[in-house]
Motif scaffolding. Structure first.
Motif, PDB file in Angstrom:
ATOM      1  N   UNK A 158       5.692  -7.828  17.578  1.00 40.27           N
ATOM      2  CA  UNK A 158       4.648  -7.211  16.744  1.00 40.27           C
ATOM      3  C   UNK A 158       3.450  -6.856  17.621  1.00 40.27           C
ATOM      4  N   UNK A 159       3.041  -5.597  17.644  1.00 40.00           N
ATOM      5  CA  UNK A 159       1.975  -5.182  18.569  1.00 40.00           C
ATOM      6  C   UNK A 159       0.590  -5.731  18.235  1.00 40.00           C
ATOM      7  N   UNK A 160       0.414  -6.232  16.999  1.00 41.19           N
ATOM      8  CA  UNK A 160      -0.903  -6.755  16.611  1.00 41.19           C
ATOM      9  C   UNK A 160      -0.832  -8.224  16.173  1.00 41.19           C
ATOM     10  N   UNK A 161       0.274  -8.895  16.474  1.00 39.82           N
ATOM     11  CA  UNK A 161       0.461 -10.306  16.111  1.00 39.82           C
ATOM     12  C   UNK A 161       0.189 -10.564  14.628  1.00 39.82           C
ATOM     13  N   UNK A 162       0.695  -9.654  13.794  1.00 39.18           N
ATOM     14  CA  UNK A 162       0.459  -9.772  12.350  1.00 39.18           C
ATOM     15  C   UNK A 162       1.486 -10.658  11.656  1.00 39.18           C
ATOM     16  N   UNK A 222      12.619 -17.773   5.497  1.00 41.32           N
ATOM     17  CA  UNK A 222      11.703 -18.132   4.408  1.00 41.32           C
ATOM     18  C   UNK A 222      10.257 -18.298   4.870  1.00 41.32           C
ATOM     19  N   UNK A 223      10.053 -18.700   6.112  1.00 42.48           N
ATOM     20  CA  UNK A 223       8.700 -18.986   6.587  1.00 42.48           C
ATOM     21  C   UNK A 223       7.995 -17.776   7.201  1.00 42.48           C
ATOM     22  N   UNK A 224       8.717 -16.686   7.406  1.00 40.27           N
ATOM     23  CA  UNK A 224       8.063 -15.500   7.959  1.00 40.27           C
ATOM     24  C   UNK A 224       7.151 -14.857   6.915  1.00 40.27           C
ATOM     25  N   UNK A 225       5.974 -14.453   7.339  1.00 39.49           N
ATOM     26  CA  UNK A 225       5.097 -13.676   6.455  1.00 39.49           C
ATOM     27  C   UNK A 225       4.203 -12.793   7.312  1.00 39.49           C
ATOM     28  N   UNK A 226       3.597 -11.810   6.683  1.00 40.25           N
ATOM     29  CA  UNK A 226       2.775 -10.856   7.419  1.00 40.25           C
ATOM     30  C   UNK A 226       1.332 -10.917   6.933  1.00 40.25           C
ATOM     31  N   UNK A 227       0.424 -10.787   7.858  1.00 37.12           N
ATOM     32  CA  UNK A 227      -1.004 -10.844   7.540  1.00 37.12           C
ATOM     33  C   UNK A 227      -1.537  -9.439   7.233  1.00 37.12           C
ATOM     34  N   UNK A 228      -2.770  -9.386   6.780  1.00 33.17           N
ATOM     35  CA  UNK A 228      -3.380  -8.104   6.424  1.00 33.17           C
ATOM     36  C   UNK A 228      -3.600  -7.213   7.633  1.00 33.17           C
ATOM     37  N   UNK A 229      -3.503  -7.782   8.827  1.00 27.26           N
ATOM     38  CA  UNK A 229      -3.699  -6.988  10.047  1.00 27.26           C
ATOM     39  C   UNK A 229      -2.495  -6.104  10.368  1.00 27.26           C
ATOM     40  N   UNK A 230      -1.414  -6.199   9.590  1.00 26.41           N
ATOM     41  CA  UNK A 230      -0.223  -5.355   9.789  1.00 26.41           C
ATOM     42  C   UNK A 230      -0.608  -3.882   9.778  1.00 26.41           C
ATOM     43  N   UNK A 231      -0.079  -3.119  10.732  1.00 25.72           N
ATOM     44  CA  UNK A 231      -0.396  -1.687  10.828  1.00 25.72           C
ATOM     45  C   UNK A 231       0.765  -0.806  10.345  1.00 25.72           C
ATOM     46  N   UNK A 232       1.769  -1.430   9.735  1.00 28.89           N
ATOM     47  CA  UNK A 232       2.896  -0.687   9.140  1.00 28.89           C
ATOM     48  C   UNK A 232       3.635   0.178  10.157  1.00 28.89           C
TER      49      UNK A 232
END
Length: 248
Positions: free
Chosen positions: A227-231, A181-191
């Protein structure tokens, strides 16, 4: 056969180092769970399980997978558990599992490795992690030699606290803490999809280029730490905290 489960690499490293000494083949439990595959043990095969410690026991997802192993003959099993501190009274429950399955239990080893459970604790930086790993290597090698020589492993007798950790605390830990429930992704995600590919429970899917978590999580920390960009974040707990993957 060395069968190992690992989210951030500690148990992978220990398994490979043991294999270098014993000459046993390696099998990733992560890959088998992800593919919904069971393992068929060869006749009278010796099984060596290398696994992290979740709340002072082996991970429940690993225990459930072991229960499905197809046996052929009289099997024996060693357990090597990596941990950030101690394994509590895990040996008792492993022994019970082996008795239930008719497998001869050959003991359990405790290997202290860098802390990786960033949902609750801080991980060390790379320099400190390497020091901890270097300190663990003689114990890994000693354990491997004992396995190679077919000697039984053992850990120290469990204290009252150890017993409480592996029973009461473990029982509370899973329903209260182990969820996504607490996991989320930031806008820095590179898909890139790495989190989806690494999740052993297929709990992550990529939708509109971003990861989405379902409700089947074991808290292996593979997604957030690789995660390679800590997103990826875990609530507020992981903000500005180092991620951990085994530097070796």
């Amino acid at each position: 056969m060395i069968l190992y489960f690992s989210g951030t690499g500690n148990s992978t490293y220990a398994a490979k180092r043991i294999a270098d000494i014993t000459g046993d083949k390696l099998l990733s439990i992560n890959e088998y769970i992800k593919a919904e595959k069971t393992y068929s043990a060869d006749k009278d095969e010796k099984l060596i399980f290398v696994t992290p410690t979740y709340a002072w026991r082996i991970p429940r997802i690993v225990e459930e997978w072991i229960e499905k192993i197809r046996q052929n003959g009289n099997h024996s099993a060693y357990f090597v558990m990596t941990c950030g501190g101690e394994i509590g009274n895990a040996e008792k429950y492993i022994n019970q599992l082996c008795k239930k399955l008719g497998i001869k239990f050959l003991g359990c080893a405790e290997i202290v490795m860098p802390e990786n459970y960033i949902a609750m604790f801080n991980a060390p930086d790379k320099t400190e992690a390497l020091k901890i790993i270097e300190k663990s290597e003689p114990e890994i090698d000693r354990t491997a030699q004992m396995i190679k020589n077919n000697k039984k492993l053992s850990v120290n007798s469990a204290s009252f606290i150890d017993k409480a950790y592996s029973s009461i605390v473990n029982d509370v830990f899973y329903p209260l803490i182990v969820h996504a429930k607490k996991f989320y992704v930031k806008d820095s995600c590179i898909s890139c999809g790495k989190c989806e590919n690494l999740c052993p429970l297929n709990n992550i899917s990529i939708k509109n280029g971003r990861p989405v978590w379902q409700d089947n999580c074991t808290h292996c920390m593979a997604c957030i730490c690789h995660c390679p960009v800590n997103a990826i974040e875990y609530g507020n707990r992981s903000k500005n905290q180092p991620r951990y993957t085994c530097p070796k």
